[in-house]
Scaffold this active site. Structure first.
Site, PDB file in Angstrom:
ATOM      1  N   HIS A 107       1.111  -1.271  -0.181  1.00 61.19           N
ATOM      2  CA  HIS A 107       0.061   0.059  -0.145  1.00 61.19           C
ATOM      3  C   HIS A 107       0.868   1.020  -0.041  1.00 61.19           C
ATOM      4  CE1 HIS A 107       0.829  -1.228   4.102  1.00 61.19           C
ATOM      5  NE2 HIS A 107       0.813   0.127   4.451  1.00 61.19           N
ATOM      6  N   HIS A 109       0.974   5.330   1.483  1.00 58.89           N
ATOM      7  CA  HIS A 109      -0.029   6.435   2.003  1.00 58.89           C
ATOM      8  C   HIS A 109       0.082   8.013   1.276  1.00 58.89           C
ATOM      9  CE1 HIS A 109       0.585   3.931   5.959  1.00 58.89           C
ATOM     10  NE2 HIS A 109       1.600   3.481   5.156  1.00 58.89           N
TER      11      HIS A 109
END
Ligand code: AMP
Length: 145
Positions: A107, A109
């Site tokens: 992922h 951010h």
């Protein structure tokens, strides 16, 4: 967890993708989900994940999926800037527990920054209520090109 090993299909983000636990969605398509970080390091902290990959980190991800993720990352960051008008935006991505990673589904951010507001530490931010995150997600989604 080290940089090497098996993908855990029961990690938190896999459960979010399967709808087993809730998330505050910003937007999604067949390949990508953008959702609010529930422990936001600043107002408007968004996470970008791939739906079709079991890459745990940047080292493992398929190049075509990385290309989709980074396009989604840019699209979402532009919307965050339009919606929240931060002074800056930090894009972060951690690999392996020694690298600061805590959820082992790749992922990115997106963390808006304001010159006069300190950013909370990674892993040290209090949990936010969905009711507080939903309006932020809606404002960001409204600015998507
Ligand atoms: P990392 O430490 O880079 O692996 O980031 C994982 C991020 O996931 C952290 O910023 C957490 O605050 C966030 N997080 C953990 N659980 C959830 C959840 N259920 N919904 C949204 N974000 C989460």
């Amino acid at each position: 967890m080290s940089l090497h090993g098996e993908y855990d299909p029961d990690n938190i983000f896999a459960k979010i993708l399967r709808g087993e636990i809730p998330s505050v969605k910003v937007w999604e398509d067949d390949h990508v989900l953008a959702f609010m970080d529930v422990f936001p390091q600043s107002e408007g902290h968004v996470l970008i994940i791939a739906k079709q990959s079991q890459a745990r980190n940047l080292l493992e991800v398929e190049p075509d999926i990385l290309a989709r993720l980074t396009a989604a990352l840019q699209r979402t960051a532009v919307a965050v800037e339009r919606a929240l008008k931060p002074d800056g935006i930090a894009v972060m991505q951690f690999n392996g527990d020694a690298g600061g990673q805590t959820v082992f589904h790749l992922h990115f951010h997106i963390i808006p920054r304001w010159a006069d507001r300190p950013m909370k530490g990674h892993g040290h931010a209090p949990m936010a209520e969905a009711a507080a995150l939903r309006p932020l997600a809606d404002r960001i989604a409204a600015e998507l090109a």
